[in-house]
Design a protein around this motif. Structure first.
Motif, PDB file in Angstrom:
ATOM      1  N   THR A 151     -70.388 -11.624  25.471  1.00  0.00           N
ATOM      2  CA  THR A 151     -69.087 -11.794  24.821  1.00  0.00           C
ATOM      3  C   THR A 151     -68.360 -12.938  25.508  1.00  0.00           C
ATOM      4  O   THR A 151     -68.689 -13.326  26.622  1.00  0.00           O
ATOM      5  N   ILE A 195     -64.140 -14.694  25.715  1.00  0.00           N
ATOM      6  CA  ILE A 195     -62.727 -14.413  25.444  1.00  0.00           C
ATOM      7  C   ILE A 195     -62.052 -15.714  25.030  1.00  0.00           C
ATOM      8  O   ILE A 195     -62.154 -16.733  25.726  1.00  0.00           O
ATOM      9  N   ARG A 196     -61.370 -15.670  23.900  1.00  0.00           N
ATOM     10  CA  ARG A 196     -60.606 -16.840  23.445  1.00  0.00           C
ATOM     11  C   ARG A 196     -59.330 -16.981  24.263  1.00  0.00           C
ATOM     12  O   ARG A 196     -58.930 -16.072  24.976  1.00  0.00           O
ATOM     13  N   ASP A 229     -56.380 -16.814  23.283  1.00  0.00           N
ATOM     14  CA  ASP A 229     -55.336 -15.849  22.891  1.00  0.00           C
ATOM     15  C   ASP A 229     -55.664 -14.424  23.342  1.00  0.00           C
ATOM     16  O   ASP A 229     -54.936 -13.484  23.048  1.00  0.00           O
ATOM     17  N   GLY A 230     -56.800 -14.249  24.063  1.00  0.00           N
ATOM     18  CA  GLY A 230     -57.160 -12.947  24.608  1.00  0.00           C
ATOM     19  C   GLY A 230     -58.097 -12.121  23.747  1.00  0.00           C
ATOM     20  O   GLY A 230     -58.515 -11.046  24.171  1.00  0.00           O
ATOM     21  N   THR A 231     -58.455 -12.586  22.563  1.00  0.00           N
ATOM     22  CA  THR A 231     -59.371 -11.815  21.726  1.00  0.00           C
ATOM     23  C   THR A 231     -60.802 -11.955  22.243  1.00  0.00           C
ATOM     24  O   THR A 231     -61.222 -13.026  22.677  1.00  0.00           O
ATOM     25  N   ILE A 232     -61.522 -10.854  22.196  1.00  0.00           N
ATOM     26  CA  ILE A 232     -62.908 -10.836  22.656  1.00  0.00           C
ATOM     27  C   ILE A 232     -63.818 -11.158  21.478  1.00  0.00           C
ATOM     28  O   ILE A 232     -63.713 -10.540  20.420  1.00  0.00           O
ATOM     29  N   ILE A 233     -64.710 -12.108  21.677  1.00  0.00           N
ATOM     30  CA  ILE A 233     -65.641 -12.554  20.640  1.00  0.00           C
ATOM     31  C   ILE A 233     -67.052 -12.131  21.041  1.00  0.00           C
ATOM     32  O   ILE A 233     -67.500 -12.412  22.155  1.00  0.00           O
TER      33      ILE A 233
END
Length: 180
Positions: free
Chosen positions: A69, A71-72, A74-78
């Motif tokens: 994974t 992390i962008r 903005d804090g979103t996990i991809i």
């Protein structure tokens, strides 16, 4: 009657005629042996160069897959996947190949596979810490060769890299701890 001595020397052609024969022989040797040898060396050199680029691209794909994974900002996990989403292993490999000079490749000219060698899962984000996996990259030789004389005829150039997942151990956050 007196006999004349017989000369044992042969008569030879003049040096000018002999030089012309040597030039013709050298031309034939050059055309028949040296030119194909040079073209063959050139093709082998190109194949070695492309194989090195493909191996580096496979390693780049494996580096991305090993994260599982990301992390962008903005804090979103991809979740890292093999061929869907952004980023994904196939697109990273393709972008590496383009940046390395194989600019005439299309996405359909490459094959990228990801597989865990032990345990379950089919996508990189499903991996656990230290789980081994392989990334295999294949490129169609017809799309990257310079000379089409048929001295070297592989269908594809392929490289397989073995890697391990670098994801963190699962953990839970104790929310009862005081904060400062």
């Amino acid at each position: 009657m007196r006999l004349r001595p017989i000369s044992l020397r042969r008569r030879t052609a003049s040096p000018v005629v002999r030089a012309g024969v040597a030039a013709v022989e050298m031309g034939w040797t050059f055309a028949v042996f040296i030119v194909p040898l040079m073209i063959g060396i050139w093709e082998v050199g190109r194949m070695v160069q492309v194989q090195q680029i493909v191996s580096n691209a496979a390693r780049e794909g494996a580096r991305l897959a090993a994260q599982g994974t990301t992390i962008r900002s903005d804090g979103t996990i991809i979740q890292i996947r093999t061929s869907t989403g952004n980023p994904n292993v196939r697109d990273v490999v393709y972008q590496y190949l383009l940046a390395a000079g194989l600019s005439n490749l299309q996405l359909s000219d490459i094959t990228v596979t990801f597989a865990f060698t032990t345990g379950g899962g089919t996508e990189p984000y499903e991996g656990i810490k230290n789980q081994p996996f392989e990334v295999t990259v294949s490129v169609n030789w017809d799309k990257v060769r310079w000379v089409n004389l048929g001295f070297i005829r592989p269908q594809q150039l392929t490289f397989k890299v073995a890697w391990r997942m670098l994801v963190d151990d699962p953990f839970s956050v104790n929310e009862t701890l005081p904060s400062f």
